[in-house]
Design a protein around this motif. Structure first.
Motif, PDB file in Angstrom:
ATOM      1  N   PRO A   1       0.800  -1.227   0.000  1.00  0.00           N
ATOM      2  CA  PRO A   1       0.000   0.000   0.000  1.00  0.00           C
ATOM      3  C   PRO A   1       0.836   1.282   0.000  1.00  0.00           C
ATOM      4  N   ALA A   2       2.072   1.194   0.472  1.00  0.00           N
ATOM      5  CA  ALA A   2       2.940   2.375   0.504  1.00  0.00           C
ATOM      6  C   ALA A   2       3.492   2.725  -0.868  1.00  0.00           C
ATOM      7  N   VAL A   3       3.388   1.784  -1.822  1.00  0.00           N
ATOM      8  CA  VAL A   3       3.891   2.022  -3.174  1.00  0.00           C
ATOM      9  C   VAL A   3       2.803   2.726  -3.970  1.00  0.00           C
ATOM     10  N   GLY A   4       3.190   3.799  -4.644  1.00  0.00           N
ATOM     11  CA  GLY A   4       2.205   4.628  -5.322  1.00  0.00           C
ATOM     12  C   GLY A   4       1.592   4.031  -6.571  1.00  0.00           C
ATOM     13  N   SER A   5       2.379   3.541  -7.491  1.00  0.00           N
ATOM     14  CA  SER A   5       1.832   3.117  -8.775  1.00  0.00           C
ATOM     15  C   SER A   5       1.519   1.624  -8.783  1.00  0.00           C
ATOM     16  N   ARG A   6       0.454   1.280  -9.481  1.00  0.00           N
ATOM     17  CA  ARG A   6       0.030  -0.125  -9.566  1.00  0.00           C
ATOM     18  C   ARG A   6       1.082  -1.008 -10.267  1.00  0.00           C
ATOM     19  N   PRO A   7       1.704  -0.568 -11.368  1.00  0.00           N
ATOM     20  CA  PRO A   7       2.736  -1.430 -11.975  1.00  0.00           C
ATOM     21  C   PRO A   7       3.898  -1.731 -11.023  1.00  0.00           C
ATOM     22  N   LEU A   8       4.309  -0.731 -10.256  1.00  0.00           N
ATOM     23  CA  LEU A   8       5.383  -0.949  -9.287  1.00  0.00           C
ATOM     24  C   LEU A   8       4.930  -1.884  -8.172  1.00  0.00           C
ATOM     25  N   GLN A   9       3.652  -1.777  -7.778  1.00  0.00           N
ATOM     26  CA  GLN A   9       3.102  -2.708  -6.792  1.00  0.00           C
ATOM     27  C   GLN A   9       3.190  -4.144  -7.294  1.00  0.00           C
ATOM     28  N   LYS A  10       2.832  -4.349  -8.556  1.00  0.00           N
ATOM     29  CA  LYS A  10       2.840  -5.699  -9.124  1.00  0.00           C
ATOM     30  C   LYS A  10       4.261  -6.257  -9.212  1.00  0.00           C
ATOM     31  N   ILE A  11       5.225  -5.414  -9.541  1.00  0.00           N
ATOM     32  CA  ILE A  11       6.624  -5.863  -9.599  1.00  0.00           C
ATOM     33  C   ILE A  11       7.103  -6.258  -8.204  1.00  0.00           C
ATOM     34  N   LEU A  12       6.793  -5.433  -7.213  1.00  0.00           N
ATOM     35  CA  LEU A  12       7.189  -5.732  -5.842  1.00  0.00           C
ATOM     36  C   LEU A  12       6.462  -6.974  -5.322  1.00  0.00           C
ATOM     37  N   GLU A  13       5.178  -7.111  -5.671  1.00  0.00           N
ATOM     38  CA  GLU A  13       4.431  -8.308  -5.275  1.00  0.00           C
ATOM     39  C   GLU A  13       5.071  -9.559  -5.872  1.00  0.00           C
ATOM     40  N   PHE A  14       5.457  -9.475  -7.142  1.00  0.00           N
ATOM     41  CA  PHE A  14       6.137 -10.609  -7.779  1.00  0.00           C
ATOM     42  C   PHE A  14       7.421 -10.954  -7.024  1.00  0.00           C
ATOM     43  N   CYS A  15       8.206  -9.949  -6.695  1.00  0.00           N
ATOM     44  CA  CYS A  15       9.480 -10.181  -5.998  1.00  0.00           C
ATOM     45  C   CYS A  15       9.257 -10.837  -4.633  1.00  0.00           C
ATOM     46  N   ILE A  16       8.253 -10.363  -3.903  1.00  0.00           N
ATOM     47  CA  ILE A  16       7.967 -10.928  -2.577  1.00  0.00           C
ATOM     48  C   ILE A  16       7.516 -12.371  -2.709  1.00  0.00           C
ATOM     49  N   ARG A  17       6.561 -12.625  -3.590  1.00  0.00           N
ATOM     50  CA  ARG A  17       6.057 -13.990  -3.762  1.00  0.00           C
ATOM     51  C   ARG A  17       7.153 -14.927  -4.272  1.00  0.00           C
ATOM     52  N   TYR A  18       7.955 -14.435  -5.194  1.00  0.00           N
ATOM     53  CA  TYR A  18       9.036 -15.241  -5.761  1.00  0.00           C
ATOM     54  C   TYR A  18      10.056 -15.603  -4.687  1.00  0.00           C
ATOM     55  N   THR A  19      10.339 -14.647  -3.804  1.00  0.00           N
ATOM     56  CA  THR A  19      11.279 -14.873  -2.710  1.00  0.00           C
ATOM     57  C   THR A  19      10.800 -15.987  -1.786  1.00  0.00           C
ATOM     58  N   PHE A  20       9.492 -16.136  -1.640  1.00  0.00           N
ATOM     59  CA  PHE A  20       8.956 -17.189  -0.785  1.00  0.00           C
ATOM     60  C   PHE A  20       8.725 -18.503  -1.538  1.00  0.00           C
ATOM     61  N   THR A  21       8.482 -18.453  -2.836  1.00  0.00           N
ATOM     62  CA  THR A  21       8.173 -19.656  -3.606  1.00  0.00           C
ATOM     63  C   THR A  21       9.423 -20.416  -4.022  1.00  0.00           C
ATOM     64  N   LEU A  22      10.478 -19.718  -4.393  1.00  0.00           N
ATOM     65  CA  LEU A  22      11.701 -20.377  -4.859  1.00  0.00           C
ATOM     66  C   LEU A  22      12.291 -21.335  -3.827  1.00  0.00           C
ATOM     67  N   PRO A  23      12.378 -20.969  -2.555  1.00  0.00           N
ATOM     68  CA  PRO A  23      12.917 -21.935  -1.581  1.00  0.00           C
ATOM     69  C   PRO A  23      12.055 -23.198  -1.445  1.00  0.00           C
ATOM     70  N   VAL A  24      10.744 -23.072  -1.625  1.00  0.00           N
ATOM     71  CA  VAL A  24       9.876 -24.247  -1.549  1.00  0.00           C
ATOM     72  C   VAL A  24      10.222 -25.211  -2.684  1.00  0.00           C
ATOM     73  N   VAL A  25      10.361 -24.681  -3.894  1.00  0.00           N
ATOM     74  CA  VAL A  25      10.722 -25.518  -5.048  1.00  0.00           C
ATOM     75  C   VAL A  25      12.097 -26.139  -4.825  1.00  0.00           C
ATOM     76  N   PHE A  26      13.037 -25.343  -4.333  1.00  0.00           N
ATOM     77  CA  PHE A  26      14.394 -25.843  -4.084  1.00  0.00           C
ATOM     78  C   PHE A  26      14.393 -26.974  -3.057  1.00  0.00           C
ATOM     79  N   LEU A  27      13.681 -26.770  -1.946  1.00  0.00           N
ATOM     80  CA  LEU A  27      13.656 -27.786  -0.896  1.00  0.00           C
ATOM     81  C   LEU A  27      12.972 -29.070  -1.363  1.00  0.00           C
ATOM     82  N   LEU A  28      11.898 -28.936  -2.089  1.00  0.00           N
ATOM     83  CA  LEU A  28      11.225 -30.133  -2.596  1.00  0.00           C
ATOM     84  C   LEU A  28      12.133 -30.895  -3.559  1.00  0.00           C
ATOM     85  N   ASP A  29      12.835 -30.177  -4.418  1.00  0.00           N
ATOM     86  CA  ASP A  29      13.771 -30.844  -5.326  1.00  0.00           C
ATOM     87  C   ASP A  29      14.897 -31.526  -4.545  1.00  0.00           C
TER      88      ASP A  29
END
Length: 144
Positions: A80-108
């Motif tokens: 919510p602190a990020v002003g523009s919607r495109p920047l929000q989506k980029i940051l959301e991707f980065c946050i989700r990716y940061t949490f999803t990649l370790p799950v894939v790595f650990l399962l592998d």
């Protein structure tokens, strides 16, 4: 007699709620299973059997439920602190990716029946995050 029919009604209601819940969970698992099978084929990821893929998807979903809670907290606090919607989506991707990649790595790492190269792990996590973001499509803008 009235009390017996009331008990029967409650039992039937509980039974149908359980059946409907199981059907919804099976549908969600099926969608993830087919999606992962397609992504595995696309990325050249090898697995020993369909049971191995099913176990991977099941563990991914179970671990993902808890990981998603942490990602949601970060998204709710930071975006919510990020002003523009495109920047929000980029940051959301980065946050989700940061949490999803370790799950894939650990399962592998812990599943000997799945063989995912490092670049394929990164691509798989990115695909999963993008697809989930497209499905969720949340707006974190502050409502004034």
């Amino acid at each position: 007699m009235h009390k017996g029919s009331s008990l029967l009604t409650v039992c039937v209601t509980v039974f149908f709620i359980i059946v409907i819940s199981a059907a919804v969970l099976a549908f969600i698992f099926g969608i993830y299973y087919l999606g992962m099978a397609g992504l595995f084929q696309l990325l050249g990821i090898r697995y020993d059997s369909v049971q191995a893929l099913a176990l991977f998807v099941l563990l991914f979903l179970l671990i993902g439920i808890f990981i998603e809670l942490f990602a949601k907290v970060f998204n709710t606090l930071l975006l919510p602190a990020v002003g523009s919607r495109p920047l929000q989506k980029i940051l959301e991707f980065c946050i989700r990716y940061t949490f999803t990649l370790p799950v894939v790595f650990l399962l592998d790492h812990y599943m000997s029946t799945i063989h995912i190269k490092l670049m394929s792990q990164a691509a798989l996590a990115a695909f999963v995050v993008v697809i989930e973001m497209l499905i969720d499509n949340e707006d974190y803008s502050q409502k004034g």
